[in-house]
Design a protein around this motif. Sequence first.
Motif, PDB file in Angstrom:
ATOM      1  N   ASN A 172       0.959  -1.231   0.008  1.00 43.57           N
ATOM      2  CA  ASN A 172       0.076  -0.040   0.035  1.00 43.57           C
ATOM      3  C   ASN A 172       0.992   1.251  -0.137  1.00 43.57           C
ATOM      4  OD1 ASN A 172      -2.546  -1.304  -0.083  1.00 43.57           O
ATOM      5  ND2 ASN A 172      -2.429  -1.251   2.223  1.00 43.57           N
ATOM      6  N   TYR A 173       2.116   1.165   0.449  1.00 41.65           N
ATOM      7  CA  TYR A 173       3.008   2.136   0.535  1.00 41.65           C
ATOM      8  C   TYR A 173       3.790   2.367  -0.847  1.00 41.65           C
ATOM      9  CZ  TYR A 173       1.163   2.315   5.435  1.00 41.65           C
ATOM     10  OH  TYR A 173       0.522   2.426   6.403  1.00 41.65           O
ATOM     11  N   ALA A 174       3.900   1.385  -1.678  1.00 36.19           N
ATOM     12  CA  ALA A 174       4.700   1.468  -2.695  1.00 36.19           C
ATOM     13  C   ALA A 174       4.280   2.777  -3.339  1.00 36.19           C
ATOM     14  CB  ALA A 174       4.617   0.271  -3.701  1.00 36.19           C
ATOM     15  N   ARG A 175       3.177   3.544  -3.416  1.00 38.53           N
ATOM     16  CA  ARG A 175       2.955   4.564  -4.251  1.00 38.53           C
ATOM     17  C   ARG A 175       4.013   5.703  -3.681  1.00 38.53           C
ATOM     18  NH1 ARG A 175      -2.937   5.033  -2.117  1.00 38.53           N
ATOM     19  NH2 ARG A 175      -2.622   2.977  -1.478  1.00 38.53           N
ATOM     20  N   ASN A 176       4.446   5.661  -2.464  1.00 32.47           N
ATOM     21  CA  ASN A 176       5.147   6.785  -2.029  1.00 32.47           C
ATOM     22  C   ASN A 176       6.627   6.655  -2.686  1.00 32.47           C
ATOM     23  OD1 ASN A 176       3.292   6.679  -0.298  1.00 32.47           O
ATOM     24  ND2 ASN A 176       4.352   6.101   1.766  1.00 32.47           N
ATOM     25  N   TYR A 177       6.874   5.685  -3.267  1.00 35.00           N
ATOM     26  CA  TYR A 177       8.207   5.507  -4.031  1.00 35.00           C
ATOM     27  C   TYR A 177       8.174   5.465  -5.678  1.00 35.00           C
ATOM     28  CZ  TYR A 177       9.292   4.594   0.821  1.00 35.00           C
ATOM     29  OH  TYR A 177       9.483   4.736   2.359  1.00 35.00           O
ATOM     30  N   LEU A 178       7.061   5.931  -5.951  1.00 35.47           N
ATOM     31  CA  LEU A 178       7.047   5.981  -7.226  1.00 35.47           C
ATOM     32  C   LEU A 178       8.003   6.760  -8.167  1.00 35.47           C
ATOM     33  CD1 LEU A 178       3.217   6.133  -8.015  1.00 35.47           C
ATOM     34  CD2 LEU A 178       4.498   4.352  -8.673  1.00 35.47           C
ATOM     35  N   ALA A 179       8.539   7.919  -7.546  1.00 38.82           N
ATOM     36  CA  ALA A 179       9.518   8.842  -8.141  1.00 38.82           C
ATOM     37  C   ALA A 179      11.074   7.928  -8.133  1.00 38.82           C
ATOM     38  CB  ALA A 179       9.675  10.201  -7.283  1.00 38.82           C
ATOM     39  N   ASP A 180      11.180   7.214  -7.374  1.00 40.72           N
ATOM     40  CA  ASP A 180      12.530   6.398  -7.281  1.00 40.72           C
ATOM     41  C   ASP A 180      12.405   5.488  -8.187  1.00 40.72           C
ATOM     42  OD1 ASP A 180      13.936   8.146  -5.098  1.00 40.72           O
ATOM     43  OD2 ASP A 180      12.144   7.336  -3.861  1.00 40.72           O
ATOM     44  N   LEU A 181      11.324   4.474  -8.280  1.00 39.33           N
ATOM     45  CA  LEU A 181      10.939   3.232  -9.043  1.00 39.33           C
ATOM     46  C   LEU A 181      10.888   3.433 -10.335  1.00 39.33           C
ATOM     47  CD1 LEU A 181       8.415   1.464  -6.410  1.00 39.33           C
ATOM     48  CD2 LEU A 181      10.601   0.541  -7.061  1.00 39.33           C
ATOM     49  N   LEU A 182      10.268   4.434 -10.902  1.00 37.60           N
ATOM     50  CA  LEU A 182      10.077   4.911 -11.939  1.00 37.60           C
ATOM     51  C   LEU A 182      11.242   5.482 -12.749  1.00 37.60           C
ATOM     52  CD1 LEU A 182       7.440   3.816 -11.392  1.00 37.60           C
ATOM     53  CD2 LEU A 182       6.342   5.585 -12.860  1.00 37.60           C
ATOM     54  N   GLU A 183      11.496   5.414 -14.100  1.00 33.48           N
ATOM     55  CA  GLU A 183      12.504   5.918 -14.661  1.00 33.48           C
ATOM     56  C   GLU A 183      12.432   7.359 -14.547  1.00 33.48           C
ATOM     57  OE1 GLU A 183      12.124   1.590 -16.262  1.00 33.48           O
ATOM     58  OE2 GLU A 183      10.756   3.333 -15.548  1.00 33.48           O
ATOM     59  N   THR A 184      13.460   8.102 -14.735  1.00 32.46           N
ATOM     60  CA  THR A 184      13.490   9.409 -14.375  1.00 32.46           C
ATOM     61  C   THR A 184      12.682  10.211 -15.710  1.00 32.46           C
ATOM     62  OG1 THR A 184      15.883   9.677 -15.286  1.00 32.46           O
ATOM     63  CG2 THR A 184      15.412   9.501 -12.900  1.00 32.46           C
ATOM     64  N   CYS A 185      12.793   9.627 -16.890  1.00 26.01           N
ATOM     65  CA  CYS A 185      12.132  10.118 -18.073  1.00 26.01           C
ATOM     66  C   CYS A 185      10.744  10.135 -17.999  1.00 26.01           C
ATOM     67  CB  CYS A 185      12.553   9.353 -19.468  1.00 26.01           C
ATOM     68  SG  CYS A 185      11.989   7.622 -19.369  1.00 26.01           S
ATOM     69  N   VAL A 186      10.279   9.330 -17.073  1.00 26.20           N
ATOM     70  CA  VAL A 186       8.636   9.255 -16.764  1.00 26.20           C
ATOM     71  C   VAL A 186       8.459  10.572 -15.736  1.00 26.20           C
ATOM     72  CG1 VAL A 186       6.775   8.020 -15.853  1.00 26.20           C
ATOM     73  CG2 VAL A 186       8.613   6.852 -17.003  1.00 26.20           C
ATOM     74  N   LYS A 187       7.857  11.652 -16.361  1.00 26.44           N
ATOM     75  CA  LYS A 187       7.773  12.921 -15.765  1.00 26.44           C
ATOM     76  C   LYS A 187       6.512  13.138 -15.000  1.00 26.44           C
ATOM     77  CE  LYS A 187      10.872  15.099 -18.829  1.00 26.44           C
ATOM     78  NZ  LYS A 187      11.138  16.230 -19.946  1.00 26.44           N
ATOM     79  N   ARG A 188       5.148  12.181 -15.298  1.00 26.13           N
ATOM     80  CA  ARG A 188       3.928  12.231 -14.726  1.00 26.13           C
ATOM     81  C   ARG A 188       3.274  10.731 -14.706  1.00 26.13           C
ATOM     82  NH1 ARG A 188      -1.186  15.912 -16.188  1.00 26.13           N
ATOM     83  NH2 ARG A 188       0.152  17.569 -15.523  1.00 26.13           N
ATOM     84  N   VAL A 189       2.499  10.470 -13.881  1.00 24.13           N
ATOM     85  CA  VAL A 189       1.796   9.353 -13.730  1.00 24.13           C
ATOM     86  C   VAL A 189       0.657   9.607 -12.991  1.00 24.13           C
ATOM     87  CG1 VAL A 189       2.947   8.579 -11.611  1.00 24.13           C
ATOM     88  CG2 VAL A 189       2.489   6.729 -13.221  1.00 24.13           C
ATOM     89  N   ILE A 190      -0.258   8.302 -13.530  1.00 20.55           N
ATOM     90  CA  ILE A 190      -1.625   8.376 -12.678  1.00 20.55           C
ATOM     91  C   ILE A 190      -1.529   7.261 -12.034  1.00 20.55           C
ATOM     92  CG2 ILE A 190      -4.290   7.927 -12.980  1.00 20.55           C
ATOM     93  CD1 ILE A 190      -3.936   9.300 -15.985  1.00 20.55           C
ATOM     94  N   TYR A 191      -1.660   7.369 -10.377  1.00 21.59           N
ATOM     95  CA  TYR A 191      -1.633   6.149  -9.659  1.00 21.59           C
ATOM     96  C   TYR A 191      -2.985   5.917  -9.392  1.00 21.59           C
ATOM     97  CZ  TYR A 191      -1.413   3.406  -5.769  1.00 21.59           C
ATOM     98  OH  TYR A 191      -1.625   2.099  -4.887  1.00 21.59           O
ATOM     99  N   LEU A 192      -3.361   4.393  -9.471  1.00 21.81           N
ATOM    100  CA  LEU A 192      -4.711   3.906  -9.363  1.00 21.81           C
ATOM    101  C   LEU A 192      -4.686   2.870  -8.260  1.00 21.81           C
ATOM    102  CD1 LEU A 192      -6.218   4.006 -13.075  1.00 21.81           C
ATOM    103  CD2 LEU A 192      -6.486   5.719 -11.184  1.00 21.81           C
ATOM    104  N   ASP A 193      -5.591   2.647  -7.443  1.00 28.26           N
ATOM    105  CA  ASP A 193      -5.735   1.572  -6.754  1.00 28.26           C
ATOM    106  C   ASP A 193      -6.330   0.443  -7.541  1.00 28.26           C
ATOM    107  OD1 ASP A 193      -4.954   2.447  -4.218  1.00 28.26           O
ATOM    108  OD2 ASP A 193      -7.126   3.056  -3.286  1.00 28.26           O
TER     109      ASP A 193
END
Length: 367
Positions: A172-193
């Motif tokens: 449930n807390y993985a969303r907190n780390y999206l900026a670290d997990l995803l490649e730096t070229c990914v500048k925007r993301v939609i997070y969905l449950d």
Amino acid sequence: MLWILRFSGFFSAAVVMIILSPSIQSFPPAEAIRSSNLDGHLRFPVLLSPPDYLPQLSFRRSTTFRNADECRFSDRQTRGKTDVCDPSLVHIAITLDVEYLRGSIAAVHSILLNSLCPENVFFHFLVSETNLESLVRSTFPQLKFKVYYFDPEIVRSLISTSVRQALEQPLNYARNYLADLLETCVKRVIYLDSDLVVVDDIEKLWATDLGSRTIGAPEYCHANFSKYFTSGFWSDRRFSGTFRGRKPCYFNTGVMVIDLVKWRHAQYTKWIERWMEVQKSDRIYDLGSLPPYLLVFAGNVAPIEHRWNQHGLGGDNVKGSCRDLHPGPYSLLHWSGSGKPWLRLDSKQPCPLDFLWSPYDLYGHSH
């Protein structure tokens, strides 16, 4: 590795053994994980020898989804070489775990089915326990996606007890780390449950204007904001003072548009972790992963139409009773709360709105 999981009402309350052999190919290379302070936690799991038994959850193969004629293709897509850094893509992050897998598959299906340009959607799947890549691939053969391993140990020591045990799961807390997990070229993301379906074109949500804000979400300013924190929080100015100068409103973290560039620059992951540390020592809230987001962002959220999160359809966090839709149009239906539509449908005790989820359910034997 043998995982024995009990699914209440999922397979007639039987004990189901699910073994999914891990494959290192599904996880990002080490260099994709940028943050040096997380390197010790965002690591590959230990790979064990394949198990002797391979029972599996079975999903029907979805139809092939193609872009409409008016969709724009990038040069990379035209050459058949779409990659995660393609600027024409819509990026969506969803967690995958065995307990909520049926919901995640339905969510993906709903997005593809209602997108004008489904081939422009790229999914980032966050996992902790096993490799589910082959199952996703067999269900959606043409899907553009990547699987990222999130080590639960990174947050296990920070998680406090909650009103519902499901809210304490590390994933449930993985969303907190999206900026670290995803490649730096990914500048925007939609997070969905995983407990929702999208019944509109996801590109409309992707086009949200965040302005100077880091995240966007539907806000509910009529909600009693004080109930999300303990009386001890409100009586201690060290804590309650964090909202000074802000007009905080409740928002649900199950649907968020996130500017990862701004997040990385401000290092908001550390802000959230600091509040989780305060919670461990001072018990300032009773819910799970939501309150730290309220503490960091409430009052500074880019508002999104309520139609993009008709939440609470799973009832409250204890009884999971049936709920009605909120007034107004809807583009996304969200079964937040303890009642999940697949469990209620299987137990032959569905709520009326659960039948809006069932058309997207692909659970069942493959043809």
